[in-house]
Design an enzyme around this catalytic site. Structure first.
Site, PDB file in Angstrom:
ATOM      1  N   ARG A 121       0.806  -1.234   0.000  1.00 50.33           N
ATOM      2  CA  ARG A 121       0.000   0.000   0.000  1.00 50.33           C
ATOM      3  C   ARG A 121       0.831   1.273   0.000  1.00 50.33           C
ATOM      4  NH1 ARG A 121      -4.293  -0.506   4.522  1.00 50.33           N
ATOM      5  NH2 ARG A 121      -5.485   1.024   3.358  1.00 50.33           N
ATOM      6  N   GLN A 127      -1.344   2.849  -5.662  1.00 49.47           N
ATOM      7  CA  GLN A 127      -2.469   3.529  -4.994  1.00 49.47           C
ATOM      8  C   GLN A 127      -3.795   3.361  -5.735  1.00 49.47           C
ATOM      9  OE1 GLN A 127      -1.725   7.482  -3.546  1.00 49.47           O
ATOM     10  NE2 GLN A 127       0.152   6.808  -2.558  1.00 49.47           N
ATOM     11  N   ASP A 130      -5.527   0.186  -4.642  1.00 49.64           N
ATOM     12  CA  ASP A 130      -5.701  -0.029  -3.212  1.00 49.64           C
ATOM     13  C   ASP A 130      -7.185  -0.157  -2.837  1.00 49.64           C
ATOM     14  OD1 ASP A 130      -5.595  -0.138  -0.498  1.00 49.64           O
ATOM     15  OD2 ASP A 130      -4.252   1.582  -0.250  1.00 49.64           O
ATOM     16  N   SER A 133      -8.208   0.647   0.792  1.00 50.28           N
ATOM     17  CA  SER A 133      -8.468   2.065   1.062  1.00 50.28           C
ATOM     18  C   SER A 133      -9.806   2.506   0.484  1.00 50.28           C
ATOM     19  CB  SER A 133      -7.362   2.950   0.464  1.00 50.28           C
ATOM     20  OG  SER A 133      -6.202   2.869   1.258  1.00 50.28           O
ATOM     21  N   TYR A 228       1.280   1.132   9.501  1.00 52.24           N
ATOM     22  CA  TYR A 228       0.251   0.570  10.370  1.00 52.24           C
ATOM     23  C   TYR A 228       0.659   0.762  11.831  1.00 52.24           C
ATOM     24  CZ  TYR A 228      -1.679  -1.813   6.297  1.00 52.24           C
ATOM     25  OH  TYR A 228      -2.243  -2.088   5.090  1.00 52.24           O
TER      26      TYR A 228
END
Ligand code: NAD
Length: 382
Positions: A121, A127, A130, A133, A228
């Site tokens: 990610r 992106q 993703d 997301s 994360y």
């Protein structure tokens, strides 16, 4: 190469992996698109719209019989795995780390499994792929709408001839993709928004959207790998809990989104904290799953009304509650991943490529993803 769009069969799932607006990108790359009859029905996309965009509408048998690549949202069921055939590829949010045995079944069936939830990610090129997301974004938005709908008062400050309504105090716990969307949505509804996360970098992000960052006296920096959070230690958890309980007591609405990859979601709203909330307060626990949730009293897929008048809502699959919008984003994610793997109209898996290496879970009869293979070893699931 024939690319098939499957009709989702998971209970309650209304999304579809491809939408007509994105279909042209696949046909322009020399791919033939087959759509299983009724695949878009749950997302209000009729078969004719797919046909008008250049797809062939086919039966379930033909979809699985003819497609070289099957696109889907959720992982296939065991019975769907049994109709896949050697040499076929399946692409979707397959959750390989949550269901390694299914990956083994796909490998045994000679199917190449490619999972969107395994994309790296932080890679900027990835992106557009993703899906975690894009779907978390939908979830964060819907969580606020659900909370506002259940809240027995107004979200905004309202001055009328009949009196003044105070704005709701909304607390967002966990400021990742879903949390940021929740902050923006609650602000747009006029609430006073507070937010908290264990990654200090989120403070600026929350404040830039107009939220007040809840600063605890106990300094915790739980920044983990890949952006994360890491799991907190027992001491950190206790210190965090005591201070958070105080903040939660003053809120009208709490929306929780906190996750730690590969672990049970942390409990951030304890039963004691719920007891201190005012009657009419709402909690929406976005992190709730069979593993548990961010609120100790959440029951996944259910609404719990506590004796002190607090409503705790733990929706199971928020993106599917906005199927057309969620599918439109998902379709861009999955087509972007697929097109990156297509050369001269055929699938060309280049394992020198970081995205291919991370997302291909099974190949040539084997589970080739290291993290998944590790879980399948005796004792690996511990
Ligand atoms: P997630 O769903 O894993 O977790 C949601 C949030 O919960 C995170 O912000 C996490 O820090 C927080 N959290 C975990 N434990 C907590 C606790 N005990 N108390 C309070 N909060 C806690 O996160 P996500 O939305 O998938 O995003 C994770 C990260 O990935 C973020 O840094 C995000 O910016 C990053 N990301 C980067 C890209 C990119 O670079 N292209 C794309 C997507 C996401």
């Amino acid at each position: 190469m024939k690319v098939g769009v499957a009709k989702e069969t998971a209970p309650g799932e209304r999304r579809v992996a491809l939408v007509p607006e994105v279909l042209g990108k696949l046909t322009a790359a020399g791919l033939d698109v087959l759509v299983e009859r009724g695949a878009g029905a749950g997302a209000a996309i009729p078969d004719e719209a797919f046909a008008d965009a250049g797809a062939t509408i086919v039966s379930t048998v033909d979809l699985y019989g003819q497609s070289d690549v099957v696109l889907r949202v959720q992982k296939p069921s065991e019975s769907e795995v049994s109709v896949l055939h050697p040499g076929q590829t399946v692409v979707g949010l397959l959750q390989p780390l949550l269901d390694p045995p299914l990956m083994q079944s796909l490998a045994k069936a000679g199917v190449t499994a490619i999972s969107l939830d395994a994309i790296p990610r932080t890679l900027s090129r990835a992106q557009t792929m993703d899906a975690l997301s894009s779907q978390a974004n939908v979830g964060g938005y819907k969580a606020v709408l659900i909370a506002a709908n259940a809240y027995p008062r107004y979200f905004p400050l309202l001055t009328t001839a009949a009196g003044t309504a105070k704005p709701a105090n909304v607390l967002i716990l966990g400021i990742g993709v879903a949390g940021l969307q929740a902050i923006g949505t609650a602000k747009r509804l006029g609430a006073v928004v507070h937010a908290y996360d264990v990654r200090p970098e989120t403070r600026e992000q929350a404040e830039s959207l107009g939220a007040k960052f809840v600063k605890l006296k106990t300094q915790i920096d739980a920044t983990g790998a890949g952006g994360y959070a890491r799991e907190l230690t027992a001491e950190e958890r206790a210190a965090q809990q005591a201070e958070l309980n105080e903040a939660i007591g003053g809120m009208d609405v709490v929306i929780t989104t906190a996750q730690v990859p590969g672990r049970k979601p942390p409990v951030l709203v304890t039963a004691a904290a719920v007891e201190k909330m005012k009657p009419g307060s709402i909690i929406v626990d976005m992190a709730a799953s069979a593993l548990g949730g961010n609120c100790e009293l959440s029951k996944v897929g259910e609404t719990v009304d506590t004796p002190n008048g607090v409503t705790i809502i733990a929706p199971e699959n928020l993106p599917t509650s906005m199927p057309a919008g969620a599918s439109a984003f998902y379709a861009r994610n999955i087509s972007s991943l697929l097109l990156g793997m297509v050369k001269d109209g055929s699938l060309n898996l280049d394992f020198e490529d970081e995205v291919t290496r991370a997302t291909v879970i099974t190949r040539d009869g084997h589970v080739v993803s290291e993290p998944v293979a590790k879980l399948l070893k005796p004792g690996g699931a511990a």
